[in-house]
Design a protein around this motif. Structure first.
Motif, PDB file in Angstrom:
ATOM      1  N   SER A 218       0.812  -1.216   0.000  1.00 47.56           N
ATOM      2  CA  SER A 218       0.000   0.000   0.000  1.00 47.56           C
ATOM      3  C   SER A 218       0.843   1.262   0.000  1.00 47.56           C
ATOM      4  CB  SER A 218      -0.937   0.002   1.214  1.00 47.56           C
ATOM      5  OG  SER A 218      -0.202   0.253   2.415  1.00 47.56           O
ATOM      6  N   GLU A 219       2.095   1.147   0.416  1.00 50.43           N
ATOM      7  CA  GLU A 219       2.976   2.309   0.484  1.00 50.43           C
ATOM      8  C   GLU A 219       3.739   2.560  -0.810  1.00 50.43           C
ATOM      9  OE1 GLU A 219       5.350   1.335   3.850  1.00 50.43           O
ATOM     10  OE2 GLU A 219       3.752   1.752   5.317  1.00 50.43           O
ATOM     11  N   THR A 220       3.567   1.681  -1.793  1.00 50.08           N
ATOM     12  CA  THR A 220       4.267   1.861  -3.064  1.00 50.08           C
ATOM     13  C   THR A 220       3.625   2.981  -3.876  1.00 50.08           C
ATOM     14  OG1 THR A 220       2.884   0.229  -4.206  1.00 50.08           O
ATOM     15  CG2 THR A 220       4.880  -0.592  -3.114  1.00 50.08           C
ATOM     16  N   ARG A 221       4.408   3.596  -4.728  1.00 48.30           N
ATOM     17  CA  ARG A 221       3.879   4.666  -5.574  1.00 48.30           C
ATOM     18  C   ARG A 221       2.811   4.133  -6.513  1.00 48.30           C
ATOM     19  NH1 ARG A 221       9.265   8.089  -7.522  1.00 48.30           N
ATOM     20  NH2 ARG A 221       9.872   8.822  -5.418  1.00 48.30           N
ATOM     21  N   THR A 222       2.983   2.898  -6.942  1.00 39.39           N
ATOM     22  CA  THR A 222       2.009   2.308  -7.876  1.00 39.39           C
ATOM     23  C   THR A 222       0.622   2.270  -7.264  1.00 39.39           C
ATOM     24  OG1 THR A 222       3.724   0.942  -8.893  1.00 39.39           O
ATOM     25  CG2 THR A 222       1.438   0.248  -9.213  1.00 39.39           C
ATOM     26  N   TRP A 223       0.520   1.773  -6.021  1.00 36.79           N
ATOM     27  CA  TRP A 223      -0.797   1.701  -5.405  1.00 36.79           C
ATOM     28  C   TRP A 223      -1.317   3.083  -5.041  1.00 36.79           C
ATOM     29  CZ3 TRP A 223      -5.037  -0.698  -5.381  1.00 36.79           C
ATOM     30  CH2 TRP A 223      -6.016  -0.368  -4.441  1.00 36.79           C
ATOM     31  N   GLN A 224      -0.469   3.965  -4.559  1.00 28.49           N
ATOM     32  CA  GLN A 224      -0.919   5.299  -4.186  1.00 28.49           C
ATOM     33  C   GLN A 224      -1.451   6.064  -5.394  1.00 28.49           C
ATOM     34  OE1 GLN A 224      -1.353   6.599  -1.175  1.00 28.49           O
ATOM     35  NE2 GLN A 224      -0.692   4.645  -0.301  1.00 28.49           N
ATOM     36  N   ALA A 225      -0.947   5.735  -6.578  1.00 30.37           N
ATOM     37  CA  ALA A 225      -1.474   6.349  -7.797  1.00 30.37           C
ATOM     38  C   ALA A 225      -2.722   5.624  -8.290  1.00 30.37           C
ATOM     39  CB  ALA A 225      -0.407   6.343  -8.890  1.00 30.37           C
ATOM     40  N   THR A 226      -2.789   4.326  -8.035  1.00 33.21           N
ATOM     41  CA  THR A 226      -3.909   3.522  -8.531  1.00 33.21           C
ATOM     42  C   THR A 226      -5.189   3.760  -7.749  1.00 33.21           C
ATOM     43  OG1 THR A 226      -2.389   1.786  -9.271  1.00 33.21           O
ATOM     44  CG2 THR A 226      -4.704   1.153  -8.955  1.00 33.21           C
ATOM     45  N   ALA A 227      -5.097   3.915  -6.429  1.00 38.37           N
ATOM     46  CA  ALA A 227      -6.295   4.032  -5.596  1.00 38.37           C
ATOM     47  C   ALA A 227      -7.181   5.223  -5.993  1.00 38.37           C
ATOM     48  CB  ALA A 227      -5.897   4.115  -4.130  1.00 38.37           C
ATOM     49  N   PRO A 228      -6.645   6.450  -6.108  1.00 38.30           N
ATOM     50  CA  PRO A 228      -7.510   7.568  -6.529  1.00 38.30           C
ATOM     51  C   PRO A 228      -8.057   7.375  -7.937  1.00 38.30           C
ATOM     52  CG  PRO A 228      -5.500   8.377  -5.514  1.00 38.30           C
ATOM     53  CD  PRO A 228      -5.295   6.920  -5.744  1.00 38.30           C
ATOM     54  N   TRP A 229      -7.222   6.800  -8.815  1.00 38.57           N
ATOM     55  CA  TRP A 229      -7.696   6.550 -10.185  1.00 38.57           C
ATOM     56  C   TRP A 229      -8.858   5.571 -10.183  1.00 38.57           C
ATOM     57  CZ3 TRP A 229      -8.058   1.980 -12.857  1.00 38.57           C
ATOM     58  CH2 TRP A 229      -8.394   2.078 -14.214  1.00 38.57           C
ATOM     59  N   LEU A 230      -8.733   4.524  -9.379  1.00 40.48           N
ATOM     60  CA  LEU A 230      -9.794   3.526  -9.296  1.00 40.48           C
ATOM     61  C   LEU A 230     -11.086   4.155  -8.773  1.00 40.48           C
ATOM     62  CD1 LEU A 230     -10.777   0.572  -9.371  1.00 40.48           C
ATOM     63  CD2 LEU A 230      -9.829   0.303  -7.061  1.00 40.48           C
ATOM     64  N   LEU A 231     -10.971   4.931  -7.729  1.00 41.44           N
ATOM     65  CA  LEU A 231     -12.154   5.573  -7.160  1.00 41.44           C
ATOM     66  C   LEU A 231     -12.748   6.600  -8.113  1.00 41.44           C
ATOM     67  CD1 LEU A 231     -10.733   5.970  -3.575  1.00 41.44           C
ATOM     68  CD2 LEU A 231     -12.661   4.526  -4.208  1.00 41.44           C
ATOM     69  N   GLY A 232     -11.884   7.352  -8.775  1.00 43.27           N
ATOM     70  CA  GLY A 232     -12.361   8.335  -9.739  1.00 43.27           C
ATOM     71  C   GLY A 232     -13.052   7.685 -10.919  1.00 43.27           C
ATOM     72  N   ALA A 233     -12.492   6.548 -11.379  1.00 46.69           N
ATOM     73  CA  ALA A 233     -13.091   5.834 -12.502  1.00 46.69           C
ATOM     74  C   ALA A 233     -14.472   5.340 -12.161  1.00 46.69           C
ATOM     75  CB  ALA A 233     -12.202   4.664 -12.904  1.00 46.69           C
ATOM     76  N   LEU A 234     -14.701   5.031 -10.902  1.00 42.87           N
ATOM     77  CA  LEU A 234     -16.003   4.552 -10.457  1.00 42.87           C
ATOM     78  C   LEU A 234     -16.905   5.695  -9.996  1.00 42.87           C
ATOM     79  CD1 LEU A 234     -14.820   1.387  -8.522  1.00 42.87           C
ATOM     80  CD2 LEU A 234     -16.010   1.459 -10.709  1.00 42.87           C
TER      81      LEU A 234
END
Length: 241
Positions: A218-234
């Motif tokens: 969860s502390e990786t840059r990949t996940w920190q960038a993915t989480a807002p994108w995922l929520l925004g996409a939904l």
């Protein structure tokens, strides 16, 4: 051969009844303290979606105990009929659980929750994924009782981290709680079968891996960038949030 089969059914019954009772006690204590009591006192106003998820969660663990008791009482016919209720509950839990996880994370991020909020989302998604995998395979293998009963118990174990985190004495020990739950099943296997069942081995490894890996991931840059994108996409995260 028939008497041997009946003995095999009888021996594990007690273990799975006790395990199901523990699986019921943990959320009853944890969520009773943090959800039911404040709600009954008017200190909490949960959304209908959250209530639906809570009801489905408790119904699942109650059903697990009832099913274990039916097998113990050799009412396999009724156990199989009730199993279809479990399929519906599993689908309801997944749907409501995913919606609750995404919605609560979206609100937390919008309020400045930052990495901790998106990190907790990863944990919830991984645990829901394990639940879906164990329950799905367990249902598919319902004609193989030794694998089926272990997979359904493992599916329930995958939900216990959230419940134990709300029990005062266990709040700081989620990995230890999971280790005890998985370890007890492995010890039972060794005592009953003289070897660990494949479902216990691989399922237990998956459960422990999630508990150990979710926070670093969860502390990786990949996940920190993915989480807002995922929520925004939904469309659950406000635009620009």
């Amino acid at each position: 051969m028939q008497s041997s089969s009946r003995a095999s059914i009888g021996r594990p019954g007690g273990f799975f009844v006790v395990s199901a009772a523990v699986a019921l006690a943990l959320p009853a204590i944890g969520f009773g303290r943090s959800f039911v009591v404040p709600w009954s006192r008017g200190q909490l106003t949960p959304s209908p979606l959250l209530v639906a998820h809570a009801v489905a969660f408790f119904a699942w663990v109650v059903l697990l105990l009832v099913q274990a008791l039916l097998v113990r009482g050799r009412r396999v016919d009724l156990h199989r009929r009730l199993g279809w209720a479990g399929v519906g509950l599993a689908v309801l839990m997944l749907g409501t659980g995913l919606a609750v996880a995404l919605g609560s994370t979206a609100r937390a991020l919008a309020e400045g929750g930052g990495p901790a909020a998106s990190g907790f989302l990863l944990r919830l998604l991984l645990e829901l994924g394990l639940f879906a995998a164990f329950a799905g395979v367990g249902i598919a293998l319902r004609r193989r009782p030794e694998a089926h009963r272990r997979l359904m118990l493992l599916a329930t174990m995958s939900l216990m981290a959230a419940a134990s985190a709300r029990v005062p004495l266990l709040v700081d020990w989620p990995i230890a709680v999971m280790l005890v739950l998985v370890g007890s099943l492995a010890v039972f296997d060794l005592a009953d079968r003289r070897r660990v069942h494949a479902a216990t081995l691989w399922g237990g490894a998956a459960l422990m891996s999630v508990q150990l890996a979710w926070q670093p991931l969860s502390e990786t840059r990949t996940w920190q960038a993915t989480a807002p994108w995922l929520l925004g996409a939904l469309e659950l995260l406000p635009r620009g949030g």
